[in-house]
Design a protein around this motif. Structure first.
Motif, PDB file in Angstrom:
ATOM      1  N   ARG A  45      48.793 -49.827  -1.714  1.00 54.25           N
ATOM      2  CA  ARG A  45      49.011 -50.369  -0.377  1.00 54.25           C
ATOM      3  C   ARG A  45      48.261 -49.540   0.666  1.00 54.25           C
ATOM      4  O   ARG A  45      48.357 -48.323   0.680  1.00 54.25           O
ATOM      5  CB  ARG A  45      50.509 -50.362  -0.097  1.00 54.25           C
ATOM      6  CG  ARG A  45      50.935 -50.909   1.222  1.00 54.25           C
ATOM      7  CD  ARG A  45      52.449 -50.982   1.354  1.00 54.25           C
ATOM      8  NE  ARG A  45      53.180 -49.851   0.809  1.00 54.25           N
ATOM      9  CZ  ARG A  45      53.436 -48.718   1.480  1.00 54.25           C
ATOM     10  NH1 ARG A  45      53.037 -48.565   2.704  1.00 54.25           N
ATOM     11  NH2 ARG A  45      54.121 -47.749   0.900  1.00 54.25           N
ATOM     12  N   PRO A  46      47.516 -50.179   1.574  1.00 58.62           N
ATOM     13  CA  PRO A  46      46.742 -49.425   2.567  1.00 58.62           C
ATOM     14  C   PRO A  46      47.640 -48.725   3.590  1.00 58.62           C
ATOM     15  O   PRO A  46      48.787 -49.113   3.799  1.00 58.62           O
ATOM     16  CB  PRO A  46      45.890 -50.502   3.253  1.00 58.62           C
ATOM     17  CG  PRO A  46      46.547 -51.791   2.961  1.00 58.62           C
ATOM     18  CD  PRO A  46      47.325 -51.624   1.693  1.00 58.62           C
ATOM     19  N   LEU A  47      47.088 -47.688   4.199  1.00 59.89           N
ATOM     20  CA  LEU A  47      47.794 -46.962   5.256  1.00 59.89           C
ATOM     21  C   LEU A  47      47.955 -47.835   6.484  1.00 59.89           C
ATOM     22  O   LEU A  47      47.114 -48.694   6.755  1.00 59.89           O
ATOM     23  CB  LEU A  47      46.996 -45.729   5.679  1.00 59.89           C
ATOM     24  CG  LEU A  47      46.906 -44.585   4.695  1.00 59.89           C
ATOM     25  CD1 LEU A  47      45.939 -43.530   5.226  1.00 59.89           C
ATOM     26  CD2 LEU A  47      48.270 -43.971   4.480  1.00 59.89           C
ATOM     27  N   ASN A  48      49.018 -47.575   7.229  1.00 56.70           N
ATOM     28  CA  ASN A  48      49.136 -48.184   8.545  1.00 56.70           C
ATOM     29  C   ASN A  48      48.146 -47.477   9.453  1.00 56.70           C
ATOM     30  O   ASN A  48      48.127 -46.255   9.504  1.00 56.70           O
ATOM     31  CB  ASN A  48      50.551 -48.001   9.108  1.00 56.70           C
ATOM     32  CG  ASN A  48      51.578 -48.726   8.290  1.00 56.70           C
ATOM     33  OD1 ASN A  48      51.298 -49.765   7.698  1.00 56.70           O
ATOM     34  ND2 ASN A  48      52.777 -48.182   8.244  1.00 56.70           N
ATOM     35  N   LYS A  49      47.314 -48.242  10.134  1.00 61.72           N
ATOM     36  CA  LYS A  49      46.378 -47.635  11.078  1.00 61.72           C
ATOM     37  C   LYS A  49      47.171 -47.072  12.240  1.00 61.72           C
ATOM     38  O   LYS A  49      48.029 -47.751  12.801  1.00 61.72           O
ATOM     39  CB  LYS A  49      45.375 -48.671  11.599  1.00 61.72           C
ATOM     40  CG  LYS A  49      44.333 -49.067  10.576  1.00 61.72           C
ATOM     41  CD  LYS A  49      43.295 -47.996  10.460  1.00 61.72           C
ATOM     42  CE  LYS A  49      42.161 -48.491   9.590  1.00 61.72           C
ATOM     43  NZ  LYS A  49      41.074 -47.567   9.521  1.00 61.72           N
ATOM     44  N   PRO A  50      46.901 -45.813  12.621  1.00 63.19           N
ATOM     45  CA  PRO A  50      47.628 -45.240  13.749  1.00 63.19           C
ATOM     46  C   PRO A  50      47.294 -45.959  15.051  1.00 63.19           C
ATOM     47  O   PRO A  50      46.180 -46.424  15.237  1.00 63.19           O
ATOM     48  CB  PRO A  50      47.159 -43.787  13.800  1.00 63.19           C
ATOM     49  CG  PRO A  50      46.118 -43.641  12.778  1.00 63.19           C
ATOM     50  CD  PRO A  50      45.982 -44.906  12.005  1.00 63.19           C
TER      51      PRO A  50
ATOM     52  N   ARG B 150      43.581 -33.704  18.549  1.00 63.04           N
ATOM     53  CA  ARG B 150      43.090 -33.545  17.185  1.00 63.04           C
ATOM     54  C   ARG B 150      44.019 -34.318  16.263  1.00 63.04           C
ATOM     55  O   ARG B 150      45.167 -34.598  16.601  1.00 63.04           O
ATOM     56  CB  ARG B 150      43.056 -32.072  16.781  1.00 63.04           C
ATOM     57  CG  ARG B 150      42.038 -31.271  17.593  1.00 63.04           C
ATOM     58  CD  ARG B 150      41.824 -29.901  17.034  1.00 63.04           C
ATOM     59  NE  ARG B 150      41.185 -29.867  15.734  1.00 63.04           N
ATOM     60  CZ  ARG B 150      39.868 -29.976  15.524  1.00 63.04           C
ATOM     61  NH1 ARG B 150      39.052 -30.181  16.530  1.00 63.04           N
ATOM     62  NH2 ARG B 150      39.375 -29.891  14.301  1.00 63.04           N
ATOM     63  N   CYS B 151      43.517 -34.631  15.098  1.00 62.00           N
ATOM     64  CA  CYS B 151      44.282 -35.379  14.096  1.00 62.00           C
ATOM     65  C   CYS B 151      44.792 -34.404  13.031  1.00 62.00           C
ATOM     66  O   CYS B 151      44.034 -33.556  12.552  1.00 62.00           O
ATOM     67  CB  CYS B 151      43.394 -36.431  13.445  1.00 62.00           C
ATOM     68  SG  CYS B 151      42.714 -37.627  14.619  1.00 62.00           S
TER      69      CYS B 151
ATOM     70  N   GLU C  80      38.804 -34.101  15.236  1.00 58.61           N
ATOM     71  CA  GLU C  80      39.029 -34.800  16.502  1.00 58.61           C
ATOM     72  C   GLU C  80      38.921 -36.318  16.398  1.00 58.61           C
ATOM     73  O   GLU C  80      39.599 -37.035  17.106  1.00 58.61           O
ATOM     74  CB  GLU C  80      38.024 -34.313  17.551  1.00 58.61           C
ATOM     75  CG  GLU C  80      38.253 -32.893  17.988  1.00 58.61           C
ATOM     76  CD  GLU C  80      37.255 -32.442  19.034  1.00 58.61           C
ATOM     77  OE1 GLU C  80      36.589 -33.303  19.644  1.00 58.61           O
ATOM     78  OE2 GLU C  80      37.149 -31.229  19.235  1.00 58.61           O
ATOM     79  N   SER C  81      38.060 -36.800  15.536  1.00 61.62           N
ATOM     80  CA  SER C  81      37.786 -38.235  15.475  1.00 61.62           C
ATOM     81  C   SER C  81      38.876 -38.980  14.714  1.00 61.62           C
ATOM     82  O   SER C  81      39.102 -38.732  13.524  1.00 61.62           O
ATOM     83  CB  SER C  81      36.437 -38.492  14.811  1.00 61.62           C
ATOM     84  OG  SER C  81      36.285 -39.873  14.527  1.00 61.62           O
ATOM     85  N   LEU C  82      39.528 -39.893  15.399  1.00 61.98           N
ATOM     86  CA  LEU C  82      40.578 -40.705  14.780  1.00 61.98           C
ATOM     87  C   LEU C  82      40.029 -41.510  13.608  1.00 61.98           C
ATOM     88  O   LEU C  82      40.605 -41.520  12.521  1.00 61.98           O
ATOM     89  CB  LEU C  82      41.191 -41.624  15.834  1.00 61.98           C
ATOM     90  CG  LEU C  82      42.283 -42.567  15.382  1.00 61.98           C
ATOM     91  CD1 LEU C  82      43.488 -41.788  14.899  1.00 61.98           C
ATOM     92  CD2 LEU C  82      42.681 -43.492  16.516  1.00 61.98           C
ATOM     93  N   ASP C  83      38.902 -42.165  13.803  1.00 61.48           N
ATOM     94  CA  ASP C  83      38.326 -42.986  12.736  1.00 61.48           C
ATOM     95  C   ASP C  83      37.936 -42.147  11.526  1.00 61.48           C
ATOM     96  O   ASP C  83      38.206 -42.525  10.380  1.00 61.48           O
ATOM     97  CB  ASP C  83      37.103 -43.758  13.240  1.00 61.48           C
ATOM     98  CG  ASP C  83      37.475 -44.868  14.209  1.00 61.48           C
ATOM     99  OD1 ASP C  83      38.613 -45.375  14.118  1.00 61.48           O
ATOM    100  OD2 ASP C  83      36.643 -45.220  15.066  1.00 61.48           O
ATOM    101  N   GLU C  84      37.292 -40.988  11.754  1.00 59.48           N
ATOM    102  CA  GLU C  84      36.891 -40.131  10.638  1.00 59.48           C
ATOM    103  C   GLU C  84      38.109 -39.580   9.895  1.00 59.48           C
ATOM    104  O   GLU C  84      38.103 -39.467   8.676  1.00 59.48           O
ATOM    105  CB  GLU C  84      36.013 -38.986  11.122  1.00 59.48           C
ATOM    106  CG  GLU C  84      34.612 -39.436  11.484  1.00 59.48           C
ATOM    107  CD  GLU C  84      33.752 -38.274  11.960  1.00 59.48           C
ATOM    108  OE1 GLU C  84      34.014 -37.119  11.557  1.00 59.48           O
ATOM    109  OE2 GLU C  84      32.813 -38.536  12.726  1.00 59.48           O
ATOM    110  N   ALA C  85      39.163 -39.239  10.638  1.00 55.38           N
ATOM    111  CA  ALA C  85      40.376 -38.712  10.007  1.00 55.38           C
ATOM    112  C   ALA C  85      40.991 -39.756   9.084  1.00 55.38           C
ATOM    113  O   ALA C  85      41.338 -39.469   7.939  1.00 55.38           O
ATOM    114  CB  ALA C  85      41.377 -38.275  11.074  1.00 55.38           C
ATOM    115  N   VAL C  86      41.120 -40.978   9.582  1.00 55.15           N
ATOM    116  CA  VAL C  86      41.710 -42.052   8.781  1.00 55.15           C
ATOM    117  C   VAL C  86      40.808 -42.392   7.602  1.00 55.15           C
ATOM    118  O   VAL C  86      41.272 -42.576   6.477  1.00 55.15           O
ATOM    119  CB  VAL C  86      41.990 -43.298   9.655  1.00 55.15           C
ATOM    120  CG1 VAL C  86      42.428 -44.469   8.799  1.00 55.15           C
ATOM    121  CG2 VAL C  86      43.057 -42.987  10.700  1.00 55.15           C
ATOM    122  N   ASP C  87      39.503 -42.437   7.833  1.00 54.74           N
ATOM    123  CA  ASP C  87      38.561 -42.774   6.762  1.00 54.74           C
ATOM    124  C   ASP C  87      38.456 -41.687   5.699  1.00 54.74           C
ATOM    125  O   ASP C  87      38.008 -41.947   4.585  1.00 54.74           O
ATOM    126  CB  ASP C  87      37.172 -43.063   7.338  1.00 54.74           C
ATOM    127  CG  ASP C  87      37.125 -44.362   8.129  1.00 54.74           C
ATOM    128  OD1 ASP C  87      38.050 -45.196   7.973  1.00 54.74           O
ATOM    129  OD2 ASP C  87      36.168 -44.546   8.908  1.00 54.74           O
TER     130      ASP C  87
END
Length: 99
Positions: free
Chosen positions: A87-92, A6-7, A73-80
């Motif tokens: 300044r943008p976030l560093n993508k995990p 999970r994120c 659970e979704s990495l993409d949804e968590a980041v989005d």
């Protein structure tokens, strides 16, 4: 690790410099810093429980505060789900594994 990943977004406000360094070191073992006091962690339920236990021992409950936000659970949804100004976030790193 045990179970599905999970994120989590973990952030803290620690009143004492020594405890601050210890808390930072503990959380860094589970995730990546998005900002100095904000970490993105992608870990199992068992890992997040262990991290919370370690942190509880490291802080002064009267003076310090740690927030642990479950981002799903979704990495993409968590980041989005994070709105960023500037300044943008560093993508995990998708392959980040805690051992």
């Amino acid at each position: 690790m045990g179970g599905a990943l999970r994120c989590y977004l973990v952030c803290y406000d620690i009143a004492d410099e020594k405890r601050l360094r210890k808390v930072h070191r503990i959380i860094k073992g589970y995730g990546i810093p998005w900002q100095y006091s904000f970490f993105f962690c992608r870990v199992s339920r068992m890992d997040i429980l262990q991290m919370k236990a370690d942190l509880q021992e490291a802080i002064n409950s009267r003076d310090d505060q740690i927030l642990v936000l479950d981002m799903g659970e979704s990495l993409d949804e968590a980041v989005d789900s994070v709105d960023v100004l500037g300044r943008p976030l560093n993508k995990p790193d998708v392959d980040l594994v805690v051992i």
